[in-house]
Design a protein around this motif. Structure first.
Motif, PDB file in Angstrom:
ATOM      1  N   LYS A  87       0.712  -0.856   0.271  1.00 49.21           N
ATOM      2  CA  LYS A  87       0.117  -0.274   0.023  1.00 49.21           C
ATOM      3  C   LYS A  87       0.802   1.243   0.142  1.00 49.21           C
ATOM      4  O   LYS A  87       0.573   2.502  -0.829  1.00 49.21           O
ATOM      5  N   PRO A 112      -6.060   4.478  -4.865  1.00 47.98           N
ATOM      6  CA  PRO A 112      -4.945   3.619  -3.290  1.00 47.98           C
ATOM      7  C   PRO A 112      -4.233   4.651  -2.942  1.00 47.98           C
ATOM      8  O   PRO A 112      -3.929   4.548  -1.434  1.00 47.98           O
ATOM      9  N   ARG A 159      -1.907   5.158 -11.886  1.00 43.68           N
ATOM     10  CA  ARG A 159      -2.540   4.174 -10.704  1.00 43.68           C
ATOM     11  C   ARG A 159      -1.651   4.304  -9.740  1.00 43.68           C
ATOM     12  O   ARG A 159      -1.096   3.681  -8.666  1.00 43.68           O
ATOM     13  N   LYS A 163       1.065   7.959  -5.393  1.00 45.41           N
ATOM     14  CA  LYS A 163       0.690   7.395  -4.532  1.00 45.41           C
ATOM     15  C   LYS A 163       2.728   7.848  -4.061  1.00 45.41           C
ATOM     16  O   LYS A 163       3.317   7.773  -2.643  1.00 45.41           O
TER      17      LYS A 163
ATOM     18  N   ILE B 320      -2.839  -3.641  -4.900  1.00 45.21           N
ATOM     19  CA  ILE B 320      -2.413  -2.005  -4.128  1.00 45.21           C
ATOM     20  C   ILE B 320      -2.215  -1.705  -2.958  1.00 45.21           C
ATOM     21  O   ILE B 320      -2.112  -0.948  -2.768  1.00 45.21           O
ATOM     22  N   GLY B 321      -2.887  -3.087  -2.523  1.00 45.57           N
ATOM     23  CA  GLY B 321      -2.424  -2.647  -0.520  1.00 45.57           C
ATOM     24  C   GLY B 321      -3.556  -3.348   0.073  1.00 45.57           C
ATOM     25  O   GLY B 321      -3.095  -2.674   1.103  1.00 45.57           O
ATOM     26  N   GLU B 322      -4.343  -3.012  -0.578  1.00 48.32           N
ATOM     27  CA  GLU B 322      -6.158  -3.496   0.815  1.00 48.32           C
ATOM     28  C   GLU B 322      -5.433  -4.655   0.776  1.00 48.32           C
ATOM     29  O   GLU B 322      -4.932  -5.632   0.445  1.00 48.32           O
TER      30      GLU B 322
END
Lengths: 231, 423
Positions: A87, A112, A159, A163, B320-322
């Motif tokens: 994440k 994200p 995407r 981040k 995505i890291g969820e």
């Protein structure tokens, strides 16, 4: 780990159960990648590229050995820390783009940041910046079915980059694109690599990609057979 | 984040509209089945209660033992006194006296000779005091085909079929030939004031309704009554309360040495209704449970397929890291939203159809030779449970289906899952 190193792999072995025995996909891999590298793992199908990329991306775990990514080692990693690592620090780009078809370009790129709980105003700026990097400002309200393959992959890059991750893992990112779009995508990634100092690591056997790489690690039968820097 | 998911859910019709339609159809069917079964089975209980058994019935012990013979020679004597006592003792209940009787009805021609004759079964009820509520309970006004309700002691209502068979019109005289409670022959003239149709074959074949004062006079039953029926004030039969009331009454009044001592019998112990009531309870539960389970399986599968369709999205979200628990919770949240929306819509549709079905389906043609106390019109009844029963399969099954489908995502190793997700 050296200050500049963001990926350190030591004696990595990955085995999968097959029938009554095991299949060794990766056998004694030791590698390290530094910050800002534009590198690729290349090799034929079945050489272990994707498995290695998955382990680096904390989607899979080693059978033996240690993999440390952005300071987080695989030894003490659990599902939660793996998710946190992905994440906060890792962006993924896939062969099939994997955009969420019901969301607009803006919303796909925003996702994200929602997971990171970024404040709305900050989030908006970051999303618009990312979309601008990939040159899709005019497509901001479009949905993936309305985009071409090249445009879709550019959204996927935005995407992955929105981040500002330390590491972007790209698994065969150009496999579904024609030559012109492939070059466009790779040029975009190369620019981002230079401007943002983001490390890009590819798994590929596409010559178009290989031509852009600054370092090429070649795998065969789960072993590193060469590791060359390209001038 | 929640608004992001809901936005996606609403935009993707295959994830929202289709599952909501599936849930709504399932829930509507559950609600309709609930109302229909409750209505049909409950109608039979109410019909029996109003026309025959009351919610409880007081009789002499021997009358009860021989009730099939309509034994008015075993009737309760000094019933006024008993009625006064129980009205004081159970003021919440509605108590009414009735006399069931049988006899031969003779229709004379203009010369006073017998034109037609036929056996009839009748019921004497309090129609003239204006306080008993019997006309409403027996639905006499609405059942009238011709004429009016009795306005005097010697006016009677005949079932319309019976009146046609006897070829009598409103205002014609008829003679009721029976026996007094002391065994003597009784011949009494009545005037037909109207004809009725109850929609029940057993009542419509040879039914007679008269005021209790006229029948008392005809059968020499002054101060006596065959039965005293008790009804709960809300009009609904409560099996537990009826049983309790009967036990209490019988402890006070029953005397094993006196065959004329009164006994109170709840509805379930009359007209062989014990088995029927148990059957109603079991059938109602069984059908509704089976239906709820069937719908749950359908909705579970719907949730499962919905989950499978979204494997790619799940894989992406993992990458995505969820976190898995977060994905799992979001799936459950969506399922709750779909379940609630579908249940509300389904309940509304189900209630609408049920309301339409309260008008009923006429099956009287099939019951022409039936001796069962059941109405010729089967209709649904909208009961309070109908407002929430659909939420069991609608919300719970949808959520459960999604939860079970989601466990695969939750439990598997991320890498294995990622391969399966084909990301």
């Amino acid at each position: 780990m050296e200050n500049n190193t963001i990926i350190k792999i030591e004696n990595l072995v990955k085995q999968f159960p097959v029938g009554g025995g095991t299949f060794t996909a990766l056998n004694g891999i030791s590698l390290s990648f530094g910050k800002g590298e534009f590198s690729g793992i290349v090799g034929p199908s079945g050489s272990g590229k994707t498995t290695l990329l998955n382990i680096i991306g904390s989607l899979d775990s080693p059978t033996k050995g240690e993999v440390t990514v952005m300071g987080t080692g695989s030894g003490g990693m659990n599902a939660k820390t793996a998710s946190q690592l992905r994440k906060n620090h890792i962006g993924f780009i896939f062969q099939t783009y994997n955009l969420m078809s019901v969301y607009t370009v803006y919303e796909n790129v925003e996702f994200p940041l929602l997971l990171l709980k970024m404040p709305a105003s900050e989030r908006r700026k970051a999303v618009l910046d990312a979309i601008e990097w990939v040159g899709l400002t005019d497509k901001i309200k479009s949905r993936p079915p309305q985009l071409s393959g090249g445009e879709s992959q550019r959204v996927a890059i935005a995407r992955a980059m929105v981040k500002r991750p330390g590491l972007v893992l790209a698994d065969e990112p150009t496999a579904n694109l024609d030559a012109a779009n492939s070059h466009h995508i790779l040029q975009t990634m190369e620019t981002l690599n230079k401007e943002l100092k983001t490390t890009f690591l590819f798994a590929t056997h596409d010559d178009k990609v290989i031509r852009y790489l600054k370092r090429i690690v070649t795998l065969a039968d789960g072993k590193v057979v060469s590791d060359e820097s390209v001038k | 984040m929640l608004s992001f998911y809901l936005k996606g859910l609403l935009r993707d019709r295959s994830r929202s509209l289709m599952p909501i339609i599936v849930v709504a159809i399932g829930v509507a069917l559950v609600v309709l089945i609930q109302c229909w079964i409750t209505g049909v089975l409950g109608d039979m209980i109410d019909f029996n209660a109003n026309f025959s058994t009351g919610h409880v019935k007081i009789m002499s012990r021997t009358y009860y033992e021989n009730i099939d013979q309509l034994p008015n020679d075993l009737a309760l004597l000094e019933s006024d006194e008993l009625l006064g006592k129980i009205k004081d003792q159970y003021p919440g209940m509605m108590w009414v006296e009735r006399i069931q009787f049988g006899g031969l009805v003779d229709a004379p021609d203009e010369n006073g000779e017998t034109k037609e004759q036929g056996p009839g079964g009748g019921m004497a009820v309090d129609l003239l005091s204006g306080k008993s509520g019997e006309a409403e309970r027996l639905n006499l006004e609405r059942s009238l085909v011709r004429g009016a309700l009795p306005a005097g002691s010697f006016e009677i209502l005949l079932s319309d079929d019976f009146a046609r068979k006897l070829d009598v019109q409103v205002g014609d005289p008829v003679t009721l030939i029976g026996s007094t409670m002391f065994g003597a022959m009784s011949i009494t003239n009545f005037t037909v004031c109207g004809t009725v149709r109850f929609g029940s074959a057993v009542l419509d074949r040879g039914g007679i309704i008269a005021d209790i004062s006229g029948i008392r006079s005809a059968f020499d039953m002054t101060g006596a009554t065959g039965e005293i029926l008790g009804f709960f004030p809300d009009g609904y039969y409560d099996d537990e309360a009826a049983g309790k009331l009967s036990s209490e009454f019988n402890e006070t009044y029953s005397d094993p040495q006196d065959e004329y001592a009164p006994v109170m019998v709840p509805l379930r112990e009359q007209n062989n209704l014990t088995g029927y009531l148990d059957l109603v309870g079991y059938m109602k539960s069984f059908i509704i449970i089976i239906f709820v389970i069937a719908m749950s399986i359908v909705l579970w599968n719907s949730g499962l397929l919905g989950g499978l369709r979204r494997y790619g999205e799940m894989g992406l979200r993992l990458a995505i890291g969820e976190e898995k628990p977060h994905i799992y919770r979001s799936l459950i949240t969506e399922a709750v939203f779909i379940g609630l929306a579908g249940s509300v819509a389904g309940t509304a549709i189900g209630l609408l159809f049920s309301y339409w079905m309260t008008k009923g389906i006429d099956i009287s043609g099939m019951l022409s030779n039936s001796t069962m106390m059941m109405q010729g019109v089967m209709k649904a009844e909208i009961v309070p449970a109908a407002y929430y029963i659909g939420f069991i399969p609608g919300v719970l099954a949808t959520v459960l289906g999604t939860a079970l489908a989601g466990i695969g995502i939750y439990k598997r190793q991320t890498a294995q899952l990622f391969k399966e997700l084909q990301v």
